[in-house]
Design a protein around this motif. Structure first.
Motif, short mmCIF file in Angstrom:
data_model
loop_
_atom_site.label_atom_id
_atom_site.label_comp_id
_atom_site.label_asym_id
_atom_site.label_seq_id
_atom_site.Cartn_x
_atom_site.Cartn_y
_atom_site.Cartn_z
N GLU A 1 0.55 -6.20 1.52
CA GLU A 1 -0.60 -6.84 0.84
C GLU A 1 -0.42 -8.25 0.61
O GLU A 1 0.78 -8.79 0.84
CB GLU A 1 -0.90 -6.00 -0.65
CG GLU A 1 -1.18 -4.76 -0.47
CD GLU A 1 -1.30 -4.22 -2.05
OE1 GLU A 1 -2.26 -3.47 -2.05
OE2 GLU A 1 -0.62 -4.34 -2.83
N GLU A 2 -1.29 -9.16 0.08
CA GLU A 2 -0.97 -10.50 0.16
C GLU A 2 -0.07 -10.72 -0.91
O GLU A 2 0.16 -10.14 -2.31
CB GLU A 2 -2.45 -11.10 -0.18
CG GLU A 2 -2.26 -12.54 -0.45
CD GLU A 2 -3.55 -13.33 -0.93
OE1 GLU A 2 -3.62 -14.64 -1.17
OE2 GLU A 2 -4.76 -12.71 -0.76
N GLN B 1 4.61 -4.33 7.93
CA GLN B 1 3.26 -5.19 8.10
C GLN B 1 2.51 -4.71 9.52
O GLN B 1 1.16 -4.64 9.27
CB GLN B 1 3.67 -6.79 8.77
CG GLN B 1 2.53 -7.56 8.56
CD GLN B 1 2.88 -8.84 9.25
OE1 GLN B 1 3.58 -9.04 10.24
NE2 GLN B 1 2.36 -10.06 8.20
N GLN C 1 2.22 -1.80 10.25
CA GLN C 1 1.39 -0.45 9.92
C GLN C 1 0.30 -0.83 8.77
O GLN C 1 -0.22 0.00 8.20
CB GLN C 1 2.46 0.41 9.62
CG GLN C 1 3.28 0.95 10.47
CD GLN C 1 4.34 2.12 10.14
OE1 GLN C 1 4.17 2.67 9.14
NE2 GLN C 1 5.37 2.46 10.94
N GLN C 2 0.16 -2.00 8.76
CA GLN C 2 -0.73 -2.75 7.62
C GLN C 2 -0.62 -2.18 6.15
O GLN C 2 -1.65 -1.72 5.60
CB GLN C 2 -2.13 -2.20 8.29
CG GLN C 2 -2.64 -2.94 9.44
CD GLN C 2 -3.90 -2.57 9.77
OE1 GLN C 2 -4.64 -1.62 9.42
NE2 GLN C 2 -4.54 -3.70 10.51
N GLN D 1 0.83 -1.17 -0.03
CA GLN D 1 0.08 -0.01 -0.13
C GLN D 1 0.80 1.23 -0.08
O GLN D 1 1.55 1.58 0.94
CB GLN D 1 -0.94 -0.13 1.34
CG GLN D 1 -1.71 -1.43 1.33
CD GLN D 1 -2.98 -1.24 1.03
OE1 GLN D 1 -3.46 0.01 0.48
NE2 GLN D 1 -3.78 -2.22 0.87
#
Length: 289
Positions: free
Chosen positions: A221-222, A215, A217-218, A2
């Protein structure tokens, strides 16, 4: 990963179209990219040891070349800026947790060739970090090479490459570089290469530490981790030597095998700890890194 629509780093110096000349302009943090993790000579064009040996500088007057930014280059430059900003955020926090201050590096975008405190380098040498000026150097054409020559596509593969180079900056700040590189004049080439491999694997480990922070901090992605592991495997010394000459010479390894590079990255991702995989640790060469 992202990355679109997020703030980039202010520590980008754009020298594209300037040949080997220094100077350049600082570019503010625009909207952009993912993490270019550039490996000090992924392509075997000279490891950090070679860069350190040239740290007194190498001249070169350079020349101005015509450079026209393509739409892909513009997006890649934004991507690199965002990735660098992500590394800054995560390493500031990691250093703060240890009571340390993180000094942000500058990332230099160039085309063709570039002059650094480590001398004049061409794009064929691959992305690199110069401890003499604490800057990362990247020719964005490496993105195509990573996909085509190394068969490691994906934005997070590029992110791994940058994170690796930032890992070398972390080593410089923590004093690891100044412990390892002087050994070059004290050991045989084969003996020094063992330390150099461990030095490079620690930079892979730090790339994994960064990925864990991303990761958290989101931002991942997959499939992102698989892209990074594919890139790490693609630039292992054994894989590169087999492709180039059909056989491997382990005593000449300077970055580690494909399996070692994947393992180092994954260990960093699993641990998230500063200071892991110390290249100077006794017995580390035989530990299966």
């Amino acid at each position: 990963m992202q990355w679109k629509g997020r703030q980039g780093s202010g520590n980008i110096e754009d020298r594209r179209g300037m040949g080997g000349m220094g100077g350049g302009r600082l570019v503010g943090g625009g909207i952009g990219g993912i993490i270019l993790v550039i490996i000090v000579t992924l392509l075997g064009g000279g490891g950090p040891g070679d860069i350190m040996s040239a740290i007194t500088g190498g001249g070169g007057t350079g020349s101005t070349v015509v450079y026209q930014e393509s739409a892909q280059d513009k997006e890649l430059a934004e991507f690199v800026s965002v990735v660098l900003a992500d590394t800054e955020n995560i390493w500031h926090e990691k250093f703060r947790q240890e009571g340390l201050d993180y000094k942000e590096p500058t990332l230099v975008l160039y085309s063709g060739s570039v002059e650094s405190a480590c001398g004049v380098s061409g794009a064929s040498a691959g992305p690199f970090y110069c401890p003499g000026d604490q800057k990362l150097y990247i020719d964005l054409s490496f993105y195509d090479e990573l996909q085509q020559k190394f068969q490691a596509p994906g934005d997070f593969a590029m992110a791994y490459v940058i994170a690796h180079e930032v890992g070398h900056h972390v080593q410089t700040l923590l004093g690891t570089t100044n412990k390892v590189m002087p050994l070059r004049g004290q050991l045989s080439e084969a003996q020094f290469n063992q330390y150099l491999v461990r030095f490079e694997l620690q930079a892979d480990y730090y790339a994994g530490v960064w990925a864990r922070g991303a990761q958290g901090q989101q931002l991942l992605e997959e499939g992102d981790l698989e892209e990074a592991l594919t890139a790490a495997s693609a630039v292992g010394d054994d894989t590169l030597q087999k492709k180039a000459q059909g056989y491997v010479v382990p005593e000449s390894f300077t970055h580690g095998t494909s399996a070692q590079r994947k393992q180092a990255f994954y260990e960093g991702f699993e641990s998230g700890r500063l200071g892991g995989m110390d290249p100077m640790a006794a017995g580390s060469a035989a530990s299966g890194w």
